[in-house]
Design a protein around this motif. Structure first.
Motif, mmCIF file in Angstrom:
data_model
loop_
_atom_site.group_PDB
_atom_site.id
_atom_site.type_symbol
_atom_site.label_atom_id
_atom_site.label_comp_id
_atom_site.label_asym_id
_atom_site.label_seq_id
_atom_site.Cartn_x
_atom_site.Cartn_y
_atom_site.Cartn_z
ATOM 1 N N UNK A 193 0.852 -1.183 0.000
ATOM 2 C CA UNK A 193 0.000 0.000 0.000
ATOM 3 C C UNK A 193 0.892 1.238 0.000
ATOM 4 N N UNK A 194 0.746 2.078 -1.014
ATOM 5 C CA UNK A 194 1.593 3.269 -1.137
ATOM 6 C C UNK A 194 0.715 4.516 -1.022
ATOM 7 N N UNK A 195 0.691 5.145 0.140
ATOM 8 C CA UNK A 195 -0.211 6.282 0.366
ATOM 9 C C UNK A 195 0.105 7.504 -0.491
ATOM 10 N N UNK A 196 1.380 7.648 -0.894
ATOM 11 C CA UNK A 196 1.741 8.818 -1.695
ATOM 12 C C UNK A 196 2.294 8.379 -3.048
ATOM 13 N N UNK A 197 1.955 9.153 -4.068
ATOM 14 C CA UNK A 197 2.426 8.866 -5.417
ATOM 15 C C UNK A 197 2.493 10.169 -6.196
ATOM 16 N N UNK A 198 3.515 10.289 -7.028
ATOM 17 C CA UNK A 198 3.604 11.461 -7.899
ATOM 18 C C UNK A 198 4.330 11.056 -9.179
ATOM 19 N N UNK A 199 4.220 11.899 -10.184
ATOM 20 C CA UNK A 199 4.860 11.655 -11.479
ATOM 21 C C UNK A 199 5.885 12.751 -11.722
ATOM 22 N N UNK A 200 7.121 12.340 -11.963
ATOM 23 C CA UNK A 200 8.214 13.291 -12.126
ATOM 24 C C UNK A 200 8.897 13.115 -13.471
ATOM 25 N N UNK A 201 9.655 14.130 -13.857
ATOM 26 C CA UNK A 201 10.541 14.018 -15.005
ATOM 27 C C UNK A 201 11.788 13.270 -14.549
ATOM 28 N N UNK A 202 12.212 12.282 -15.332
ATOM 29 C CA UNK A 202 13.365 11.494 -14.916
ATOM 30 C C UNK A 202 14.120 10.927 -16.104
ATOM 31 N N UNK A 203 14.678 9.751 -15.901
ATOM 32 C CA UNK A 203 15.572 9.147 -16.881
ATOM 33 C C UNK A 203 16.991 9.605 -16.612
ATOM 34 N N UNK A 204 17.960 8.702 -16.800
ATOM 35 C CA UNK A 204 19.338 9.018 -16.429
ATOM 36 C C UNK A 204 19.881 10.239 -17.164
ATOM 37 N N UNK A 205 19.637 10.322 -18.486
ATOM 38 C CA UNK A 205 20.157 11.465 -19.235
ATOM 39 C C UNK A 205 19.517 12.766 -18.761
ATOM 40 N N UNK A 206 18.200 12.740 -18.541
ATOM 41 C CA UNK A 206 17.520 13.933 -18.063
ATOM 42 C C UNK A 206 18.015 14.371 -16.695
ATOM 43 N N UNK A 207 18.200 13.399 -15.798
ATOM 44 C CA UNK A 207 18.657 13.724 -14.444
ATOM 45 C C UNK A 207 20.082 14.272 -14.440
ATOM 46 N N UNK A 208 20.962 13.633 -15.195
ATOM 47 C CA UNK A 208 22.350 14.104 -15.250
ATOM 48 C C UNK A 208 22.395 15.512 -15.838
ATOM 49 N N UNK A 209 21.665 15.707 -16.938
ATOM 50 C CA UNK A 209 21.658 17.021 -17.590
ATOM 51 C C UNK A 209 21.116 18.102 -16.653
ATOM 52 N N UNK A 210 20.056 17.788 -15.919
ATOM 53 C CA UNK A 210 19.462 18.757 -15.001
ATOM 54 C C UNK A 210 20.484 19.207 -13.953
ATOM 55 N N UNK A 211 21.175 18.245 -13.360
ATOM 56 C CA UNK A 211 22.162 18.578 -12.324
ATOM 57 C C UNK A 211 23.371 19.301 -12.898
ATOM 58 N N UNK A 212 23.794 18.903 -14.087
ATOM 59 C CA UNK A 212 24.926 19.586 -14.712
ATOM 60 C C UNK A 212 24.573 21.038 -15.016
#
Length: 313
Positions: free
Chosen positions: A38-57
């Motif tokens: 049972x997961x009381x919280x759920x959300x949808x985010x932008x992700x993927x390894x390339x997207x995450x690395x690029x965002x932080x860079x």
């Protein structure tokens, strides 16, 4: 200078389970698992390894160039990248399929169960390094988890174009057998893995970490709360973990670390400083939910670095 980031763009559906997975699993029944969390919280985010690395860079002031394939539902993600001033020149849309989707459930002990639908990522080999590097002065490339054929092709093409390569197999590592992984090692300038992936890499290749380190400029092994080890030939630099403001969500911490690697290497930093910056980026990320929802300014990152290590970046 531009950093070429080959990897996935995905939507992350992230769920929090307030208990611990281990309490719901019976060791003697692991051969026939049928459990529900049972997961009381759920959300949808932008992700993927390339997207995450690029965002932080981009947070660090770097110039990421994403190389990826997305599906017919990618409109919001592409618009977000444009708003962040991250180039979409290397992103191709496959109209007949969905963008990759990742479903992540994290328990109270920060353990994760992930289900991943590759979607358009399967066609990542349709984007080529040569096309992008001919139009952009690429200084460094990273091949992160992506479609199997794309990872092989992009690594080979980066090297043929004379671009130093970080091999970051991540969760894609099980797709490759021993000879293929040894081929990646031959191609790579740097290799970045976590401690579990390091064990899998040595098991499949038959090589020790020391032997792998001798074949590349550096082998970086992240160890969660224990920090990271950087092997450079016969030497090893241990980088302690940076204390986070809070331990909220580990999703994307490895990608934040890799953005620090790209930034440090692209700017000629020594390994101690590069490792420290990478660990700092991971500690900043873990304090926020989702892989791309932390938003410190470059000045704030530099101040955090100075506070943690006593000198300026």
């Amino acid at each position: 200078m531009t950093s070429l980031i080959s990897g996935s763009l995905a939507y992350d559906v992230i769920m929090q389970y307030p208990g611990r997975f281990a309490d719901a699993l019976l060791p003697e029944q692991l051969h026939k698992i049928n459990v529900s969390f049972l997961v009381p919280t759920m959300r949808r985010d932008f992700g993927g390894c390339a997207g995450n690395i690029a965002y932080n860079l981009k947070l660090l002031g770097g110039e990421p160039l994403i190389m990826a394939t997305v599906g017919n539902d990618a409109g919001p993600y592409l618009e977000r990248l444009k708003q962040l001033d991250i180039s979409c020149a290397g992103i191709r849309t496959i109209d007949s399929i969905y963008t990759a989707q990742c479903f992540i459930t994290t328990d109270a002990g920060n353990n994760q169960i992930t289900a991943f639908h590759p979607g358009a990522m399967t066609y990542s080999h349709e984007v080529t390094v040569a096309d992008l590097s001919s139009q952009n002065p690429v200084k460094l490339a990273i091949v992160a988890p992506d479609g199997r054929d794309g990872m092989l092709q992009h690594a080979e093409h980066a090297v043929s174009c004379g671009i130093p390569l970080i091999f970051d197999p991540g969760q894609g590592l099980p797709m490759f057998d021993g000879p293929e992984l040894r081929h990646f090692i031959d191609l790579a300038t740097y290799i970045a893995v976590n401690d579990y992936e390091a064990e899998l890499l040595t098991s499949r290749t038959g090589l020790t970490l020391s032997q792998i380190a001798e074949q590349v400029t550096a082998l970086i092994v992240t160890r969660g709360e224990l920090g990271a080890d950087i092997f450079t030939g016969a030497d090893m630099v241990t980088i302690p973990c940076v204390k986070a403001e809070r331990l909220l969500d580990p999703t994307g911490c490895g990608d934040a670390f890799r953005a620090g690697l790209l930034y440090g290497l692209s700017n000629g930093m020594d390994w101690l400083t590069t490792g420290r910056l990478s660990n700092l980026m991971g500690s900043i990320k873990i304090a926020d939910q989702g892989p791309q929802n932390h938003a410190p300014t470059k000045t704030e990152i530099e101040d955090r670095f100075h506070l943690a290590f006593g000198y300026q970046l």
